[in-house]
Scaffold this motif. Sequence first.
Motif, mmCIF file in Angstrom:
data_model
loop_
_atom_site.group_PDB
_atom_site.id
_atom_site.type_symbol
_atom_site.label_atom_id
_atom_site.label_comp_id
_atom_site.label_asym_id
_atom_site.label_seq_id
_atom_site.Cartn_x
_atom_site.Cartn_y
_atom_site.Cartn_z
ATOM 1 N N ASN B 51 29.080 106.849 27.449
ATOM 2 C CA ASN B 51 29.370 107.247 26.060
ATOM 3 C C ASN B 51 28.265 106.794 25.103
ATOM 4 O O ASN B 51 28.474 106.685 23.899
ATOM 5 N N LEU B 53 26.875 104.057 24.383
ATOM 6 C CA LEU B 53 26.793 102.766 23.692
ATOM 7 C C LEU B 53 25.456 102.138 24.046
ATOM 8 O O LEU B 53 24.889 101.373 23.282
ATOM 9 N N GLU B 73 23.332 112.021 15.785
ATOM 10 C CA GLU B 73 24.310 110.941 15.627
ATOM 11 C C GLU B 73 25.700 111.496 15.297
ATOM 12 O O GLU B 73 26.712 111.048 15.825
ATOM 13 N N ASN B 77 29.069 111.142 17.523
ATOM 14 C CA ASN B 77 30.339 110.579 17.051
ATOM 15 C C ASN B 77 31.501 111.489 17.427
ATOM 16 O O ASN B 77 32.553 111.038 17.853
ATOM 17 N N ARG B 80 32.225 111.192 21.119
ATOM 18 C CA ARG B 80 32.830 109.906 21.488
ATOM 19 C C ARG B 80 34.334 109.900 21.227
ATOM 20 O O ARG B 80 35.073 109.183 21.886
ATOM 21 N N GLU B 81 34.759 110.700 20.221
ATOM 22 C CA GLU B 81 36.199 110.788 19.965
ATOM 23 C C GLU B 81 36.933 111.221 21.223
ATOM 24 O O GLU B 81 38.091 110.876 21.426
ATOM 25 N N MET B 85 37.489 104.240 25.416
ATOM 26 C CA MET B 85 36.910 103.138 26.177
ATOM 27 C C MET B 85 37.742 101.872 25.978
ATOM 28 O O MET B 85 38.203 101.583 24.874
ATOM 29 N N ALA B 105 41.478 105.116 13.795
ATOM 30 C CA ALA B 105 40.554 106.222 14.099
ATOM 31 C C ALA B 105 41.172 107.588 13.789
ATOM 32 O O ALA B 105 40.512 108.425 13.170
ATOM 33 N N VAL B 109 38.856 109.139 11.134
ATOM 34 C CA VAL B 109 37.902 110.039 11.785
ATOM 35 C C VAL B 109 38.478 111.446 11.876
ATOM 36 O O VAL B 109 37.831 112.416 11.496
ATOM 37 N N ALA B 154 42.835 103.548 22.252
ATOM 38 C CA ALA B 154 41.901 104.545 22.784
ATOM 39 C C ALA B 154 42.610 105.884 22.985
ATOM 40 O O ALA B 154 42.038 106.945 22.703
ATOM 41 N N MET B 157 43.233 108.896 20.119
ATOM 42 C CA MET B 157 42.318 109.982 19.767
ATOM 43 C C MET B 157 42.454 111.156 20.736
ATOM 44 O O MET B 157 41.623 112.072 20.726
#
Lengths: 486, 244
Positions: B51, B53, B73, B77, B80-81, B85, B105, B109, B154, B157
């Motif tokens: 992912n 990181l 970026e 993002n 990654r949603e 993790m 989130a 988000v 986690a 999302m």
Amino acid sequence: MKSKKIWIALVILIMMLLVPLGKVSASNDGYLQKVKDKGTLVVGTSADYPPYEFTVKQSGKTSYVGLDIEIAKKFAKDLGVKLEIKNMNFDSLLVALETHKVDAVISGMNPTPERQKSVDFSNVYYRGQQYMLINKKDAALYKNIHSFKNKTIGAQTGSLQYDLVKKQMKNNQVKGLAKLNDLVIALESGKVNAVAMEEATAKAFAQNNSSLKVINPEFNVNSSQTGSAMAFPKGATSLVKAADKTIAEIQKKNLINKQYIPLAGKYMTNNSKKNSMWNYWTYFAKGIEYTLIITVVSVFFGFILGVILALLRLSKNKLGKAVAVAYIEFVRGTPLMVQVMFVYFGVGAVIQSLPALLAGIIAVSLNSAAYVAEVIRSGIESIPTGQTEAARSLGLSQSLTYRYVVIPQALKNIWPALGNEFITLIKESSIVSIIGVGDLMYQMQLVQSATYKGVIPIFITMVIYFVMTFGLSKVLGYFEGRMKHA
Amino acid sequence: MPNMIEIKNLEKSFGDNQVLKNITEVVKKGQVICVIGPSGSGKSTFLRCLNVLEQPSAGQIIFEGQDLTNISEIELNKLRERMGMVFQSFNLFPNMNVIDNVKLAPLKVKKTMEKEAIQKAGQLLEQVGLADKAEQFPLSLSGGQQQRVAIARALAMNPEVMLFDEPTSALDPEMVGEVLKVMQDLAESGMTMIVVTHEMGFAKKVADQIWFMDEGYIQEKGTPSEFFANPKTSRAKEFLSKIL
Ligand SMILES: Nc1ncnc2c1ncn2[C@@H]1O[C@H](COP(=O)(O)OP(=O)(O)OP(=O)(O)O)[C@@H](O)[C@H]1O
Ligand SMILES: [Mg+2]
């Protein structure tokens, strides 16, 4: 590599600050017209010099009085404009003139050749002799300048007396202080053996304090060095001429001896009659108010700017980072006092109407921001990277991560350090008194000159500062306790 | 089954230290993969590259057709949603209570409505057996409870794949079971999972595939029954002999 960037950014920063100063000296004579257009004549003075200029409390308000102030009033009236007095340290007066903070200076100032290099003077309006103030108990010891050997003589920094002592009393030490009141305290407590000052002033002090006495020490004075004149910016011929006209009339009518000095004397006796501290509580109240205003506003803006600087410093943007580092290092590496003077006189030379209070707040805020930035940075760096990674893995952007995860936790950690900064500012803000902002320190000096008492106002001021800082630390402690439980 | 993640020639170095050396693998939708291997072999680094990181030094990570190593970026993002993790050290946000951790989130988000986010968070806490802890702060919970909240967070999302990095290694032994139970339920519900673990029992029971990692390579892979009964490489044999 890294340090080279910092240096470049530093140099750029300094250049940015200095470039505008170049514009200052362009002065062609429109001075008189400018004053008339404004409708006010701004006159600088150092109001701790009775009977020339000092403060009295009239129906609860501080006003400036003395023979110089009377002359300034007449001058303004002759010009048909209002008079505004700006009180500041004697040392700062000529700088204020050169940087156009004031239109004229009247402060019992001798038109010495050195001074004439940087400013223009009117004709002399009053000529007194150079005297010395001594403790009455030493009256038998000190008769004139030759009776002193290996003694310490006090004189106001930047004054004619300072030069005289330095040049004509070579086997003695000169102790220079900015405020006459402080010199008199030094005399009373034996720190200095005598204080050189102008005749009328010396007599005023002796008249109001029975333990002091005046002597004429017979300095060898060139008559061109004595006497008081008004100072104007170099090249302000129109103003000088107007002043000379007013002075000629004053002398013709002998107003100084017949009206101005007796009036000043009346104010002085009034002052010394009611020199109990209680009569001056409004001064201290005003001082507390200003000190708190300066501190609170500076804490607020210092914090906002501090957050921005801290984020810049932690950011990936190399230029932003270098600018932040340079700013923080520079501010932390120079004294607040210099910064305050720089903002007032330096930046103030470009933005002429910058009031002293605003200049003080700007300087203190800018200073505080650097310290706050470091506190915040350490707070942010203390948050484990796992927090950021968890947030980013959920899809939060960098800024959302800072806003909801990092900053709230960092703030909680740095709350005590921020509180300390707040408390520090209450104390440090006292430095703005040098540019004439009416904070607690400044009011203390006013009370000193109004009451002829040196130590008691200092003590009261000290207690007030302590009550403020101690009270604040208790309040902050209470909130800190509550945050821990949250 | 369609491919969910394609890993192509993945490499990662920290300075001179090459930690991942040319890994090419595929994770299919619905698969549960357990990654095992000795300490320092690069398992965490591998998972964190998936992912991004950690930014891979070379190679591609293709998630549902999009290359994660080469996007903005903002797009990253977004992607990654869709990948949850879970960390060894939980990493719950200590400044928020349990339910706020779970709904942060979705609210910020995804801009889910507050009511909906609370409802969903409540459901997830129920699913991990912690409905009664919603108002508590993370630090007042046991390690096992914290890790279950982290899983719920986690899942909030609605990820398509879940990455676990030694989720039970920081727990006291008596709490390992409750977390593994939640993970097993999740696997049985069809979630695609990549789990770095030392829990061989869990790996045997739940994994579709075991990837054995050593010195920056995936040295060997196979079904649990093949791998545990009959490891092919000497390194895997040695590793298994030490831990079993
Ligand atoms: N941020 C980093 N910077 C430098 N080196 C790192 C970094 N992260 C990991 N490494 C190095 O990469 C190598 C592999 O580390 P990694 O954490 O991936 O191993 P691991 O297989 O997860 O081990 P463990 O089972 O102990 O968790 C180690 O040598 C480690 O020191
Ligand atoms: Mg690891």
